[in-house]
Write an enzyme that holds these catalytic residues in place. Structure first.
Site, PDB file in Angstrom:
ATOM      1  N   SER A 158       0.986  -9.880  -0.500  1.00  0.00           N
ATOM      2  CA  SER A 158       0.722  -8.440  -0.425  1.00  0.00           C
ATOM      3  C   SER A 158       0.956  -7.795   0.926  1.00  0.00           C
ATOM      4  CB  SER A 158      -0.736  -8.168  -0.849  1.00  0.00           C
ATOM      5  OG  SER A 158      -1.635  -8.833   0.009  1.00  0.00           O
ATOM      6  N   LYS A 184       0.806  -1.223   0.000  1.00  0.00           N
ATOM      7  CA  LYS A 184       0.000   0.000   0.000  1.00  0.00           C
ATOM      8  C   LYS A 184       0.840   1.275   0.000  1.00  0.00           C
ATOM      9  CE  LYS A 184      -4.476  -1.163   0.263  1.00  0.00           C
ATOM     10  NZ  LYS A 184      -5.541  -0.561  -0.551  1.00  0.00           N
TER      11      LYS A 184
END
Length: 509
Positions: free
Chosen positions: A305, A51
């Site tokens: 992720s 992110k």
């Protein structure tokens, strides 16, 4: 795909703060699956998640004047940390609105980067609405976690790195999907450079935002989403991200919580790293797709992720990983209540290890045991074992996919209650916040007696509760109406065979 997105990705400003993460071969899993499996290690970013790329790229493209007025974001986790670190690097004031249910580890991480953490509401939607109000009130700039071209472009640099790092174009890239920023960015770049590479989105079965939108041909709002993989717990795919995904995504795979837990274990076995549930989602999808397609000899990439997981959640992961990998089966087995029966049961199992055995005397005829058995041959071995036990005269109920059994009943085996009438068994999800249980009990009132109660906390935003309530048949509709009004998710488990065998008030009748 418009040329503009390729240009945005190539010009993205992410490497001031982000690193080019390695593409690591998963050697053990590759051997097991008969394919070359690679992990794109976004868990190795400074904030332990991808992110940071999109958040910083968005911040960098704001003018100095806009940044000077401050920025705001709503997030329960990784986007919050990316915005906080990026703002700190650029000398920008940042406010992050987080639900009150956000784990302390994530709130502390945000504050550690110098951002202001505001706790409001019990869900992302409530926090987001409050952040939107502050945006207008204070003249701040809102940074969307996924539905923004600069955020999408920042995430798209992952696709650029994968193609640069992989010796040849891989057969497929598996991408976790929540709001869609990551898959939109990766797919936009990869499909432009190598259109033959398959882009496969992966979502939890209880949060299928892209899957539902693809099926409907338009964005849909899910009534509710599961929170185990909280990093992708989004009720609606983004408008811009869906526009890109419709043109570039080849398939969407749905996976169970148990499959995610198994993938977390796979990542640990190959890398000694711990993935958060959303971080292991893509690998769970890769494994599912390989089994479904019978794929062999392919080079496959899964994006790992993120690794922002609460330590106490690992208890739940460990419990469910073996089930997710089909390396453990849970059975309810009927055994004659006489000497030597347990020995006969163990002999029928052969050399398989018993992982769990729960039993208490119920009557003089039959015993019902809750048993966990280790497997090496997956689902086929489980079926064969059930047949073997039945041929030996044992009655067997496979509970490996029984949610109430896995969450509650296995911890409650202790005999049937005597003298309890009209018992209904209800399973709930309670928000993990102070006063939630008290509010529920207050709403339930004193009309019905609680005859059974079991609570399990798994380090998530929601706790699991199993409750027995004595309700006469004529009042069951009233109970259902009241529970619906209270607003907690619930399931009536009164006919669940695990309950009937091990914990019901009336035994098997």
């Amino acid at each position: 795909m418009p040329q503009s997105y390729i240009e945005r990705i190539l010009r993205a400003r992410v490497y001031d703060v982000a690193t080019e993460t390695p593409l690591t071969p998963a050697k053990l899993l590759s051997k097991r699956l008969g394919n070359q499996v690679w992990l794109k290690r976004e868990d190795l970013q400074p904030v332990f998640s991808f992110k940071l790329r999109g958040a910083y790229n968005k911040l960098k493209h704001l003018s100095a004047e806009v940044r000077g007025r401050g920025v705001i974001a709503a997030s329960a986790g990784n986007h919050a940390q990316g915005v906080s670190m990026g703002a700190a690097r650029l000398g920008c004031d940042a406010t992050i609105v987080m639900p009150r249910t956000t784990p302390a580890i994530k709130v502390d991480a945000v504050r550690g980067w110098g951002a202001k953490a505001v706790l409001h509401g019990d869900s992302f939607d409530e926090a987001n609405a409050y952040a939107q109000g502050l945006t207008a009130e204070r003249g701040l700039t809102f940074l969307h976690p996924f539905d923004d071209p600069d955020v999408i472009a920042g995430q798209g640099t992952i696709g650029m790195e994968i193609l640069r790092q992989h010796p040849e174009p891989p057969a497929a890239i598996f991408v976790p999907v929540g709001g869609g920023g990551l898959i939109a960015g990766v797919a936009a770049y990869v499909k432009y450079v190598h259109p033959q590479v398959r882009i496969i989105g992966v979502e939890p079965e209880d949060a299928p935002t892209l899957h539902a939108a693809m099926a409907a041909g338009r964005r849909v709002v899910l009534d509710e989403v599961g929170l185990f993989a909280d990093g992708v717990a989004v009720r609606q795919i983004g408008k811009e991200t869906f526009r890109i995904a419709r043109q570039t995504v080849d398939d969407v795979v749905l996976v169970s919580t148990d499959a995610i837990c198994a993938a977390i274990k796979d990542i640990f076995d190959d890398t000694r790293g711990i993935a958060e549930p959303a971080g292991a989602l893509a690998l769970a999808g890769l494994k599912h797709w390989v089994a479904r397609e019978g794929a062999e000899g392919l080079s496959l990439v899964a994006i790992h992720s993120g690794a922002n997981v609460n330590f106490d959640r690992l208890r739940h992961v460990a419990e469910r990983a073996e089930l997710g990998e089909r390396r453990e089966a849970l059975f309810a087995v009927g055994i004659p209540e006489r000497p030597g029966s347990f020995l006969g049961f163990c002999k029928a199992l052969g050399k398989r290890q018993i992982t769990e055995f729960n039993y208490r005397y119920a009557d003089h005829q039959d015993a019902h045991v809750f048993a966990g058995v280790q497997l090496t041959g997956g689902a086929d071995e489980r079926t064969e074992l059930v047949q073997r036990l039945e041929t030996k005269g044992f009655s067997v109920l496979d509970m490996s996919d029984n949610e109430a059994a896995k969450l509650h009943v296995r911890y409650m085996v202790g005999g049937h209650a005597a003298g309890v009438e009209d018992e209904r068994l209800i399973r709930f999800e309670f928000p993990e916040r102070p006063g939630a249980l008290l509010n529920f009990l207050t709403g339930l009132g004193k009309r019905w007696n609680i005859s059974l109660f079991h609570y399990r906390n798994h380090g998530a935003a929601y706790g699991r509760v199993l409750m027995g309530i004595q309700v006469p048949d004529a009042q069951r509709a009233e109970l259902t109406d009241l529970l619906t009004q209270l607003g907690y998710r619930f399931w009536d488990e009164s006919d669940n065979p695990a309950y009937r065998l091990f914990a019901s008030a009336g035994g098997l009748t």
